[in-house]
Design a protein around this motif. Sequence first.
Motif, PDB file in Angstrom:
ATOM      1  N   VAL A 154       0.836  -1.207   0.000  1.00 22.41           N
ATOM      2  CA  VAL A 154       0.000   0.000   0.000  1.00 22.41           C
ATOM      3  C   VAL A 154       0.869   1.254   0.000  1.00 22.41           C
ATOM      4  O   VAL A 154       0.488   2.286  -0.551  1.00 22.41           O
ATOM      5  CB  VAL A 154      -0.961  -0.009   1.212  1.00 22.41           C
ATOM      6  N   SER A 155       2.055   1.164   0.573  1.00 20.11           N
ATOM      7  CA  SER A 155       2.951   2.327   0.606  1.00 20.11           C
ATOM      8  C   SER A 155       3.405   2.746  -0.788  1.00 20.11           C
ATOM      9  O   SER A 155       3.842   3.875  -0.992  1.00 20.11           O
ATOM     10  CB  SER A 155       4.178   2.029   1.478  1.00 20.11           C
ATOM     11  N   GLU A 156       3.294   1.831  -1.777  1.00 21.93           N
ATOM     12  CA  GLU A 156       3.672   2.152  -3.154  1.00 21.93           C
ATOM     13  C   GLU A 156       2.524   2.809  -3.917  1.00 21.93           C
ATOM     14  O   GLU A 156       2.720   3.375  -4.987  1.00 21.93           O
ATOM     15  CB  GLU A 156       4.075   0.879  -3.908  1.00 21.93           C
ATOM     16  N   VAL A 157       1.297   2.711  -3.380  1.00 27.68           N
ATOM     17  CA  VAL A 157       0.109   3.183  -4.091  1.00 27.68           C
ATOM     18  C   VAL A 157      -0.034   4.699  -3.945  1.00 27.68           C
ATOM     19  O   VAL A 157      -0.004   5.232  -2.834  1.00 27.68           O
ATOM     20  CB  VAL A 157      -1.161   2.491  -3.561  1.00 27.68           C
ATOM     21  N   MET A 158      -0.190   5.381  -5.091  1.00 26.03           N
ATOM     22  CA  MET A 158      -0.473   6.810  -5.086  1.00 26.03           C
ATOM     23  C   MET A 158      -1.984   7.029  -5.064  1.00 26.03           C
ATOM     24  O   MET A 158      -2.528   7.624  -4.150  1.00 26.03           O
ATOM     25  CB  MET A 158       0.133   7.485  -6.325  1.00 26.03           C
ATOM     26  N   PHE A 159      -2.647   6.514  -6.103  1.00 21.92           N
ATOM     27  CA  PHE A 159      -4.102   6.645  -6.179  1.00 21.92           C
ATOM     28  C   PHE A 159      -4.661   5.656  -7.177  1.00 21.92           C
ATOM     29  O   PHE A 159      -3.925   4.999  -7.920  1.00 21.92           O
ATOM     30  CB  PHE A 159      -4.513   8.078  -6.550  1.00 21.92           C
ATOM     31  N   ILE A 160      -5.982   5.542  -7.189  1.00 22.34           N
ATOM     32  CA  ILE A 160      -6.706   4.682  -8.137  1.00 22.34           C
ATOM     33  C   ILE A 160      -7.783   5.538  -8.773  1.00 22.34           C
ATOM     34  O   ILE A 160      -8.495   6.279  -8.090  1.00 22.34           O
ATOM     35  CB  ILE A 160      -7.322   3.464  -7.430  1.00 22.34           C
ATOM     36  N   GLU A 161      -7.894   5.451 -10.085  1.00 23.39           N
ATOM     37  CA  GLU A 161      -8.898   6.247 -10.795  1.00 23.39           C
ATOM     38  C   GLU A 161      -9.661   5.383 -11.785  1.00 23.39           C
ATOM     39  O   GLU A 161      -9.218   4.302 -12.181  1.00 23.39           O
ATOM     40  CB  GLU A 161      -8.236   7.409 -11.547  1.00 23.39           C
ATOM     41  N   THR A 162     -10.826   5.879 -12.196  1.00 23.27           N
ATOM     42  CA  THR A 162     -11.590   5.178 -13.213  1.00 23.27           C
ATOM     43  C   THR A 162     -10.876   5.293 -14.551  1.00 23.27           C
ATOM     44  O   THR A 162     -10.234   6.301 -14.854  1.00 23.27           O
ATOM     45  CB  THR A 162     -13.009   5.757 -13.338  1.00 23.27           C
ATOM     46  N   SER A 163     -10.983   4.250 -15.348  1.00 21.87           N
ATOM     47  CA  SER A 163     -10.339   4.216 -16.660  1.00 21.87           C
ATOM     48  C   SER A 163     -11.330   4.643 -17.747  1.00 21.87           C
ATOM     49  O   SER A 163     -12.546   4.664 -17.536  1.00 21.87           O
ATOM     50  CB  SER A 163      -9.844   2.795 -16.944  1.00 21.87           C
ATOM     51  N   LEU A 164     -10.784   4.998 -18.914  1.00 25.02           N
ATOM     52  CA  LEU A 164     -11.643   5.296 -20.061  1.00 25.02           C
ATOM     53  C   LEU A 164     -12.328   4.035 -20.569  1.00 25.02           C
ATOM     54  O   LEU A 164     -13.361   4.099 -21.244  1.00 25.02           O
ATOM     55  CB  LEU A 164     -10.815   5.932 -21.181  1.00 25.02           C
ATOM     56  N   VAL A 165     -11.743   2.880 -20.228  1.00 27.58           N
ATOM     57  CA  VAL A 165     -12.345   1.598 -20.616  1.00 27.58           C
ATOM     58  C   VAL A 165     -13.423   1.246 -19.599  1.00 27.58           C
ATOM     59  O   VAL A 165     -13.167   1.254 -18.388  1.00 27.58           O
ATOM     60  CB  VAL A 165     -11.283   0.478 -20.656  1.00 27.58           C
ATOM     61  N   PRO A 166     -14.643   0.983 -20.037  1.00 23.84           N
ATOM     62  CA  PRO A 166     -15.736   0.682 -19.097  1.00 23.84           C
ATOM     63  C   PRO A 166     -15.388  -0.445 -18.129  1.00 23.84           C
ATOM     64  O   PRO A 166     -14.775  -1.440 -18.512  1.00 23.84           O
ATOM     65  CB  PRO A 166     -16.891   0.269 -20.021  1.00 23.84           C
TER      66      PRO A 166
ATOM     67  N   VAL B  68      -9.706   7.677  -5.914  1.00 31.56           N
ATOM     68  CA  VAL B  68      -9.444   7.267  -4.534  1.00 31.56           C
ATOM     69  C   VAL B  68      -7.947   7.410  -4.308  1.00 31.56           C
ATOM     70  O   VAL B  68      -7.151   6.818  -5.044  1.00 31.56           O
ATOM     71  CB  VAL B  68      -9.878   5.805  -4.276  1.00 31.56           C
ATOM     72  N   VAL B  69      -7.560   8.214  -3.324  1.00 30.00           N
ATOM     73  CA  VAL B  69      -6.137   8.458  -3.091  1.00 30.00           C
ATOM     74  C   VAL B  69      -5.656   7.749  -1.832  1.00 30.00           C
ATOM     75  O   VAL B  69      -6.449   7.447  -0.927  1.00 30.00           O
ATOM     76  CB  VAL B  69      -5.822   9.967  -2.972  1.00 30.00           C
ATOM     77  N   ASN B  70      -4.365   7.477  -1.796  1.00 22.26           N
ATOM     78  CA  ASN B  70      -3.707   7.020  -0.582  1.00 22.26           C
ATOM     79  C   ASN B  70      -3.264   8.271   0.172  1.00 22.26           C
ATOM     80  O   ASN B  70      -2.348   8.969  -0.265  1.00 22.26           O
ATOM     81  CB  ASN B  70      -2.502   6.151  -0.939  1.00 22.26           C
ATOM     82  N   ILE B  71      -3.913   8.571   1.276  1.00 25.46           N
ATOM     83  CA  ILE B  71      -3.638   9.836   1.962  1.00 25.46           C
ATOM     84  C   ILE B  71      -2.190   9.900   2.468  1.00 25.46           C
ATOM     85  O   ILE B  71      -1.642  10.989   2.673  1.00 25.46           O
ATOM     86  CB  ILE B  71      -4.619  10.100   3.122  1.00 25.46           C
ATOM     87  N   LYS B  72      -1.559   8.739   2.648  1.00 29.30           N
ATOM     88  CA  LYS B  72      -0.161   8.728   3.094  1.00 29.30           C
ATOM     89  C   LYS B  72       0.809   9.052   1.959  1.00 29.30           C
ATOM     90  O   LYS B  72       2.004   9.243   2.210  1.00 29.30           O
ATOM     91  CB  LYS B  72       0.175   7.379   3.720  1.00 29.30           C
ATOM     92  N   SER B  73       0.301   9.087   0.727  1.00 31.78           N
ATOM     93  CA  SER B  73       1.149   9.398  -0.426  1.00 31.78           C
ATOM     94  C   SER B  73       0.924  10.814  -0.951  1.00 31.78           C
ATOM     95  O   SER B  73       1.443  11.176  -2.002  1.00 31.78           O
ATOM     96  CB  SER B  73       0.891   8.391  -1.560  1.00 31.78           C
TER      97      SER B  73
END
Length: 244
Positions: A157-169, A205-210
């Motif tokens: 999880v420490s490597e994760v910056m954020f997750i976003e929706t993709s242009l692909v459904p 969705v962001v990783n607040i620690k990043s």
Amino acid sequence: MIPVFICEDNEIQRKTIEGYINNYIMIEELDMRIEMSTDDPNELLNYLEKEPRLNGIYLLDVDLNHEINGIQLGAKIRDKDISGKIIFITTHSEMMYFTFKYKVEAMDYIIKDESENLQQRIIDVLKQSKKHYEEAQSTYDERLKIKIGNKVRVFSVSEVMFIETSLVPHKLTLHLMQSTVDFYGKINEVESLSDSFLRIHKSFVVNIKSIATVNKKKYEVIMENGEICPIAIRKVSLLNRRLG
């Protein structure tokens, strides 16, 4: 509290193992308990579906007189509890090879013989498991499991910056420090994967620690890798509270 699970089809053997474990926990006053003792592997697997990220100790008989054997059960447990300690207790020493075939990564393989030796071996694995658990707690690095195609990949999880929706459904994009990974998922389910995750926008969705910086004028957060995520106005106060 470290949970202990026993799966053994022989009731006498199961009760004996329970006794060894409970006596040791009581004498040593350990922060550990038998969470489940059963002869049904499905009961154990169903429990793990509801209680992920357990870091449990699993003592499994190999021959369960069931549609799956203990080693196959161990492989399923490994998929659900990556850091769990799996110990096989059995008369079938010739089955040890299959623990490698199924990539179970067993902690020990105890052969049932004299009860005194069995008791000491169980105590030894409990001691070692406790030691591993304490060491892991002191250097804890939360992990994120994501299914990509037919495989499950594990990320810190420490490597994760954020997750976003993709242009692909129906697809999402996981942003790591130096790379991205696309996978199928729902953005409204991502936040619950870690206490460090916060949904700051309908698509992010962001990783607040990043988070490196919050630009309140532009309603943006700048992540540690320099990438920028928008903040929904109604999420600003929530973000501020989480960041302290």
